[in-house]
Scaffold this active site. Structure first.
Site, short mmCIF file in Angstrom:
data_model
loop_
_atom_site.label_atom_id
_atom_site.label_comp_id
_atom_site.label_asym_id
_atom_site.label_seq_id
_atom_site.Cartn_x
_atom_site.Cartn_y
_atom_site.Cartn_z
N GLY B 57 33.51 12.20 46.34
CA GLY B 57 32.54 11.29 46.97
C GLY B 57 31.18 11.49 46.34
N MET B 61 25.84 9.05 49.50
CA MET B 61 24.50 9.51 49.88
C MET B 61 24.44 11.00 50.21
SD MET B 61 22.45 7.25 49.20
CE MET B 61 21.05 8.21 49.76
N ARG B 138 36.07 3.77 58.43
CA ARG B 138 36.98 2.89 59.17
C ARG B 138 36.65 1.42 58.93
NH1 ARG B 138 38.88 4.34 65.01
NH2 ARG B 138 37.00 5.57 64.92
N GLN B 158 44.50 15.17 46.99
CA GLN B 158 43.52 16.14 46.49
C GLN B 158 44.02 17.58 46.69
OE1 GLN B 158 39.59 15.11 47.94
NE2 GLN B 158 39.62 13.16 46.85
N GLY B 176 34.65 15.00 54.54
CA GLY B 176 35.13 13.65 54.85
C GLY B 176 35.94 13.66 56.13
N ASN B 177 35.69 12.71 57.00
CA ASN B 177 36.33 12.71 58.32
C ASN B 177 37.62 11.91 58.37
OD1 ASN B 177 34.74 14.33 59.97
ND2 ASN B 177 33.10 12.82 59.90
N ASP B 205 27.09 20.24 63.42
CA ASP B 205 27.16 20.32 64.89
C ASP B 205 26.51 21.61 65.39
OD1 ASP B 205 28.85 17.93 65.06
OD2 ASP B 205 30.40 19.19 64.20
N ARG B 208 22.75 21.26 65.09
CA ARG B 208 22.22 20.37 66.13
C ARG B 208 22.24 21.04 67.49
NH1 ARG B 208 25.38 14.84 64.08
NH2 ARG B 208 23.76 14.18 62.61
N HIS B 233 35.84 18.46 64.91
CA HIS B 233 34.58 17.76 64.64
C HIS B 233 34.74 16.31 65.15
CE1 HIS B 233 30.95 16.47 62.63
NE2 HIS B 233 31.61 15.57 61.95
#
Lengths: 393, 393
Positions: B57, B61, B138, B158, B176-177, B205, B208, B233
């Site tokens: 990826g 960003m 999604r 991968q 990546g989710n 997480d 935060r 997650h």
């Protein structure tokens, strides 16, 4: 508003000429409004005294890279706590809150204060560094004169604000384009701050020039030194291959292809931003932020022996015979104290000097075009062809 | 293709089961194709041996922030030269060239190689770190089962590629989710790499959660320690305020508002990404990149005495009684050697344990749903309500 700062407001001299309402502090953000015992930490962790860094255009993409570099300690070092004062616009204030939230979530130990605001007279309070990134991009059909005017007004206002409220020795780096003339406008509107303290960023050009020379010579980029960008951050800029060195040897002795040096090299440097936009779909925010870091570091760490760096600085008193009273990129050295001096031992040939005169002429024309913003009378705009760099903000 | 690397290809054992064409190296990029004398620098600058870092990826960003942090030395230190191996897709390969150009222009001394490619079997060659950020977001109307399947296929591929060509002790961080289940799929497809080496990123997480506890307690975030995120997650994640400490004191003794802790705190952590998207107009790439840096640093530097960090890791052999053979975020400590051990001295109460069982149930359901990708038979998808975190990739 932080209680601990209010005493500073109170002792401000009442002679200030600005007749607007009393100065306000920008709003502190979230967790950064909390008290902390920085004094104890300065003692226990041998931290330096907190420094205030103001950043304009703080919700934009360049800042989105830069702020996290500043906060991580990468720029000012692992013993330098910092306060970030972020200037946005009414349009971007929500995004700016988002930036502040991401800074909260990053838990940077050195980042002790974050405040956000839209009034430069608030945000620039006590700033020791002002990184002026925000500028208006050219709208459809806008002439270069229009761009100079619309951005010049922003930088005139910000110069006035710096003059009124920033640290008396604030270092200012102007990134928003046209950056040389914006820097000139800014310093003209800040007469109480040394003109020497204002910089226009040409470091990305310098970095790109080094990389292109390395590629042509077939060496790694760390072998290229003494790279000057002369003049305006525009297509008239002059990447100087006469004084630059590769592995300590003059470039012209390493790269024998004079035609390439004279005809292709400069264009490659100028057009790099445009090629990047084509490839990447947006302008080069990450490498611009890296070059701002490089520019700051060059002022706060001693320049390596025998080398120099480029910065757009005020020409008055320059040893090269470049016109006075403009902002022109030239070779600088620093002792690491935030200040710099111009390098004297550079050579010129006809090719280099002719190009320097051309970029100088452009800057003199730009200066006439913003005379209404520098307090020098009525603007007369007679600009040569359009020389904005592609893909620059 | 670099000449100096071809000898490595030649000595690879011919017993590899993969029957495809011979392994190729990803394309080196621009100035990074040039030779340099790293060995001399290892001696003169006391640099460590070059390490290979693969990033998927890489045109996105999050990577746009992360790659520049890796290259600057901020993550692995100022004496650690690195090679970046960037995996993109056919769609993003042009953008990836733009990223490589910006890395060139940044002149990072420690960045010695950059190669780009779209085949994980090429890009993951000899990788010592694999940071798997790329995932498909999604699409409209896509169910969570569909998302698990489409991303699971990427991570199965991968995993196979890592198994075939990466360093035998590669450390893998899946961003990546849905990252926990993606990490499980990845490790199941890489049987020759220790399952312990695979991580799912829950560090954002954790960060935060620390910030929210600091805000509530009215202290600076550096006072919060021992923060565990348990489980997935997703919105079933469990930020653990029972074991966390503020200034060394259990959170529940500092924040007496149990209702806030039990009902608002977790939601604040979960919803942070969504709030950010509302404010900022895009997802939190910068702070995600910072949390990846934190996650790597936690593995390569010794964990401070008495503290720990959270990572989604393989549960088999865990001391807590959590179901085996899933990837579950738990408290870890590291000696700084890239490895970790689970923390034993944590306590549970009914509230905490019930929530842990719920996130465990979700992960067990996700596992059944991807059985076809882990080599464990036919997938059965019976997922609880939608628990994707807002604004996560």
């Amino acid at each position: 508003m932080k209680a601990k700062l209010s005493s500073i407001i109170e002792v401000q001299a009442p002679v200030a000429v600005k007749t607007e309402e009393p100065k306000k502090k920008p709003e502190c953000y979230g967790v950064f409004c909390l008290t902390y015992d920085l004094k104890a930490e300065e003692e226990t962790k041998s931290w330096k005294k907190l420094i205030n860094i103001a950043v304009s255009g703080a919700a934009g993409m360049i800042s989105n890279h830069l702020l996290f570099k500043l906060a991580s300690g990468e720029v000012f070092g692992p013993d330098q706590p910092i306060a970030l004062k972020l200037l946005g616009s009414e349009r971007s204030i929500q995004a700016l809150e988002g930036v502040a939230m991401e800074l909260e979530d990053s838990l940077f130990p050195l980042l002790r204060e974050v405040s956000i605001g839209i009034d430069p007279y608030e945000v620039f309070q006590d700033a020791e560094w002002a990184l002026l990134i925000g500028a208006k991009p050219r709208g459809p059909g806008m002439e270069r004169a229009g761009l100079l005017d619309i951005n010049g007004q922003i930088f005139a206002e910000q110069g006035k604000a710096l003059n009124a409220v920033a640290s008396r020795n604030v270092k200012v780096i102007v990134v928003g384009n046209p950056c040389n003339t914006n820097a000139l406008i800014c310093l003209k509107n800040a007469p109480d701050i040394p003109a020497k303290n204002f910089h226009a960023l040409t470091r990305l050009d310098e970095n790109r020039a080094k990389c292109q020379l390395a590629l042509k010579a077939g060496v790694f980029y760390d072998q290229v030194s003494n790279m000057t960008i002369w003049g305006n951050h525009s297509t008239t800029q002059v990447p100087d291959f006469l004084n630059a060195k590769i592995s300590g040897i003059p470039v012209k002795e390493v790269i024998k292809d004079t035609k390439w040096l004279e005809e292709e090299f400069t264009e490659k440097v100028q057009k790099r931003g445009g090629v990047l936009i084509q490839k990447w779909g947006r302008s080069s925010a990450a490498s611009t932020a890296v070059s701002i870091v490089d520019a700051i570091r060059s002022l706060v760490t001693p320049t390596p022996e025998g080398d120099w760096f480029s910065s757009g600085v005020y020409t008055t008193g320059n040893p090269y015979g470049i016109a006075e009273d403009i902002v022109f990129s030239m070779p600088c050295r620093s002792k690491g104290d935030g200040d710099y001096e111009l390098v004297k031992d550079v050579i010129f040939d006809d090719y280099l000097w002719n190009r320097i005169k051309k970029t100088e002429a452009e800057l003199l024309a730009e200066k006439k075009c913003v005379a209404h913003l520098t307090g020098e009378g009525i603007a007369v705009c007679d600009l040569p062809g359009d020389t904005m760099l592609p893909g620059e903000m």
